[in-house]
Design a protein around this motif. Structure first.
Motif, mmCIF file in Angstrom:
data_model
loop_
_atom_site.group_PDB
_atom_site.id
_atom_site.type_symbol
_atom_site.label_atom_id
_atom_site.label_comp_id
_atom_site.label_asym_id
_atom_site.label_seq_id
_atom_site.Cartn_x
_atom_site.Cartn_y
_atom_site.Cartn_z
ATOM 1 N N PRO A 172 46.375 41.118 34.174
ATOM 2 C CA PRO A 172 46.484 42.360 34.949
ATOM 3 C C PRO A 172 46.057 42.144 36.387
ATOM 4 C CG PRO A 172 44.472 42.375 33.666
ATOM 5 C CD PRO A 172 45.238 41.136 33.245
ATOM 6 N N TYR A 173 46.486 43.032 37.270
ATOM 7 C CA TYR A 173 45.973 43.057 38.635
ATOM 8 C C TYR A 173 44.619 43.770 38.573
ATOM 9 C CZ TYR A 173 50.852 42.152 39.998
ATOM 10 O OH TYR A 173 52.111 41.626 40.147
ATOM 11 N N ALA A 174 43.557 43.015 38.502
ATOM 12 C CA ALA A 174 42.236 43.607 38.311
ATOM 13 C C ALA A 174 41.163 42.622 38.714
ATOM 14 C CB ALA A 174 42.039 44.009 36.846
ATOM 15 N N LEU A 175 39.965 43.150 38.972
ATOM 16 C CA LEU A 175 38.793 42.321 39.142
ATOM 17 C C LEU A 175 38.197 42.040 37.768
ATOM 18 C CD1 LEU A 175 37.188 44.155 42.188
ATOM 19 C CD2 LEU A 175 38.703 42.156 42.213
ATOM 20 N N ALA A 176 37.367 41.017 37.670
ATOM 21 C CA ALA A 176 36.752 40.661 36.397
ATOM 22 C C ALA A 176 35.827 41.780 35.920
ATOM 23 C CB ALA A 176 35.971 39.358 36.534
ATOM 24 N N LEU A 177 36.041 42.219 34.679
ATOM 25 C CA LEU A 177 35.280 43.316 34.083
ATOM 26 C C LEU A 177 35.043 43.015 32.603
ATOM 27 C CD1 LEU A 177 37.380 46.275 35.553
ATOM 28 C CD2 LEU A 177 35.047 45.655 36.258
ATOM 29 N N ASP A 194 47.719 29.392 42.031
ATOM 30 C CA ASP A 194 47.550 30.380 43.093
ATOM 31 C C ASP A 194 48.170 29.958 44.414
ATOM 32 O OD1 ASP A 194 46.319 32.040 41.336
ATOM 33 O OD2 ASP A 194 44.399 32.143 42.372
ATOM 34 N N LEU A 195 49.014 28.953 44.391
ATOM 35 C CA LEU A 195 49.868 28.720 45.557
ATOM 36 C C LEU A 195 50.899 29.834 45.678
ATOM 37 C CD1 LEU A 195 50.419 24.869 45.296
ATOM 38 C CD2 LEU A 195 49.056 26.102 47.011
ATOM 39 N N LEU A 196 51.061 30.600 44.596
ATOM 40 C CA LEU A 196 52.020 31.705 44.598
ATOM 41 C C LEU A 196 51.373 32.955 44.022
ATOM 42 C CD1 LEU A 196 55.000 32.548 45.114
ATOM 43 C CD2 LEU A 196 55.435 32.017 42.725
ATOM 44 N N PHE A 197 51.418 34.031 44.793
ATOM 45 C CA PHE A 197 50.963 35.349 44.354
ATOM 46 C C PHE A 197 52.144 36.307 44.397
ATOM 47 C CE2 PHE A 197 46.952 33.500 45.424
ATOM 48 C CZ PHE A 197 45.944 34.239 44.815
ATOM 49 N N LEU A 198 52.248 37.157 43.394
ATOM 50 C CA LEU A 198 53.252 38.220 43.378
ATOM 51 C C LEU A 198 52.558 39.512 42.962
ATOM 52 C CD1 LEU A 198 56.198 36.291 41.686
ATOM 53 C CD2 LEU A 198 56.160 37.146 44.031
ATOM 54 N N GLY A 199 52.575 40.511 43.822
ATOM 55 C CA GLY A 199 51.939 41.787 43.518
ATOM 56 C C GLY A 199 50.469 41.829 43.886
ATOM 57 N N HIS A 200 49.699 40.864 43.431
ATOM 58 C CA HIS A 200 48.278 40.716 43.758
ATOM 59 C C HIS A 200 48.187 40.059 45.133
ATOM 60 C CE1 HIS A 200 44.299 38.944 43.819
ATOM 61 N NE2 HIS A 200 43.989 39.328 42.584
ATOM 62 N N VAL A 201 47.420 40.641 46.053
ATOM 63 C CA VAL A 201 47.324 40.074 47.397
ATOM 64 C C VAL A 201 46.825 38.624 47.327
ATOM 65 C CG1 VAL A 201 44.941 40.818 47.850
ATOM 66 C CG2 VAL A 201 46.552 40.553 49.757
ATOM 67 N N PRO A 202 47.407 37.713 48.122
ATOM 68 C CA PRO A 202 46.905 36.336 48.129
ATOM 69 C C PRO A 202 45.430 36.272 48.498
ATOM 70 C CG PRO A 202 49.050 36.453 49.203
ATOM 71 C CD PRO A 202 48.626 37.869 48.942
ATOM 72 N N TRP A 215 50.492 45.312 48.421
ATOM 73 C CA TRP A 215 49.730 44.434 47.544
ATOM 74 C C TRP A 215 48.650 45.195 46.767
ATOM 75 C CZ3 TRP A 215 51.512 39.548 47.264
ATOM 76 C CH2 TRP A 215 52.233 39.041 48.352
ATOM 77 N N ALA A 216 48.487 44.833 45.507
ATOM 78 C CA ALA A 216 47.347 45.310 44.724
ATOM 79 C C ALA A 216 46.084 44.586 45.177
ATOM 80 C CB ALA A 216 47.585 45.051 43.238
ATOM 81 N N LEU A 217 44.938 45.262 45.098
ATOM 82 C CA LEU A 217 43.627 44.704 45.409
ATOM 83 C C LEU A 217 43.498 44.260 46.866
ATOM 84 C CD1 LEU A 217 43.077 42.582 42.161
ATOM 85 C CD2 LEU A 217 42.320 44.916 42.603
ATOM 86 N N PHE A 218 44.288 44.874 47.754
ATOM 87 C CA PHE A 218 44.294 44.467 49.160
ATOM 88 C C PHE A 218 42.889 44.554 49.757
ATOM 89 C CE2 PHE A 218 44.711 45.141 53.696
ATOM 90 C CZ PHE A 218 45.650 44.188 54.061
#
Length: 315
Positions: A49-54, A208-216, A294-297
């Protein structure tokens, strides 16, 4: 023995039984079979998921996958905790009884490497970039404490596993009539970036050379990352697996969003340096035009801008 004593004894027994039941239930939850998608024959990916660790996600916030050959299995990244790795291992065992021979880490970040401990069995070879052992050793204590703080009790058993073998340049491994091409790259997203190509299906794990949706997330050099993406785009692949985002994406089209973001960040920071604006200004405003895409920008952009400022201020 009075009635009161018997009641206290019964209460203690029930407490022990309940604690054991809860611990067992938690262990079972953590070992649930992870949802994975077969993006090509024998190639499986868990899209995080697009999320921080929880606690609820066990720190599994980066993509991970595995490739099944005739004789063995290779795992590519393992999630952000022992419990996350255990879920990935359960997903593998739901699909094959072949031995897990290799665990390959695409880079040093905790959401991609801290599940390694779940795979620390005899005969498993851990592989990473030539710089990975030093990078992980330097961060092991910080990763452990951060995981305990962010993931809570689900962090139990999590520890850093250093690679037993490294890649400097190119290396091939064979899973049995299935070869994987591992390549170590100069500093880009990090100083430890490694890619994995399944030659049979043309599936390329880019980490992580490639991000899609989640901000690099920039933890290396923006200019090096932009240059490397330009090089990688010239190589053919049937599909790519990003470190964050859809489990499978077309190539080279999938590179465009990451490139756009990095170029915007570099342009903004350069202009600010030339105008005499400081690092705090860059952290506040550089790259802001990308915020809606981007998510989590807001969780990553200020740090990216600060890293880019350090890189570019003495150009």
């Amino acid at each position: 023995m009075g009635l009161a004593w018997l009641r206290r004894l019964a209460a203690r027994v029930m407490a022990v039984l309940l604690t054991g039941s809860l611990s067992y239930a938690a262990a079972q939850t953590h070992a649930e079979v992870l949802p994975v998608r077969e993006v090509a024959p024998g190639v499986f990916v868990h899209q995080a998921p697009y999320a921080l660790a929880l606690p609820r996600n066990l720190g599994f916030v980066g993509n991970a996958g595995f490739i099944i050959g005739k004789d063995a299995v290779a795992v590519v990244d393992t999630g952000g905790s022992f419990a996350a790795g255990a879920q990935l291992k359960a997903a593998i065992r739901a699909r094959t009884a072949l031995p897990i021979r290799y665990v390959i880490n695409t880079h040093m970040h905790p959401d991609h490497v801290l599940g390694n401990a779940a795979f620390a069995d005899a005969g498993v070879v851990f592989i990473g970039h030539r710089n990975l052992p030093e990078a992980l050793a330097a961060r092991a204590e910080a990763y452990a404490s951060a995981t305990e703080r962010l993931v809570g009790p689900a962090a139990a058993g999590t520890r850093v596993i250093l690679p037993s073998e490294t890649v400097d340049g190119v290396r091939e491994i064979d899973l049995g009539e299935r070869r994987l091409k591992l390549e170590a790259w100069p500093t880009a997203h990090t100083a430890t970036d490694l890619t994995v190509l399944d030659e049979m299906t043309g599936t390329w794990f880019l980490g992580d050379l490639l991000f899609l949706g989640h901000v690099p997330a920039l933890d290396g050099k923006a200019l090096g990352w932009i240059a490397l993406l330009d090089e990688l785009k010239r190589r053919p692949a049937a599909r790519v697996v990003p470190g964050h985002g859809p489990a499978s994406a077309p190539w080279p089209e999938a590179a465009a969003p990451t490139e756009r973001y990095l170029n915007r960040l570099v342009s903004d920071v350069r202009n600010m340096v030339q105008a005499g604006e400081g690092m705090a200004d860059a952290a506040r405003t550089a790259g802001r035009a990308e915020a809606g895409d981007w998510a989590l920008f807001d969780d990553f952009n200020a740090r990216n801008a600060t890293a880019a400022y350090h890189e570019l201020e003495w150009e």
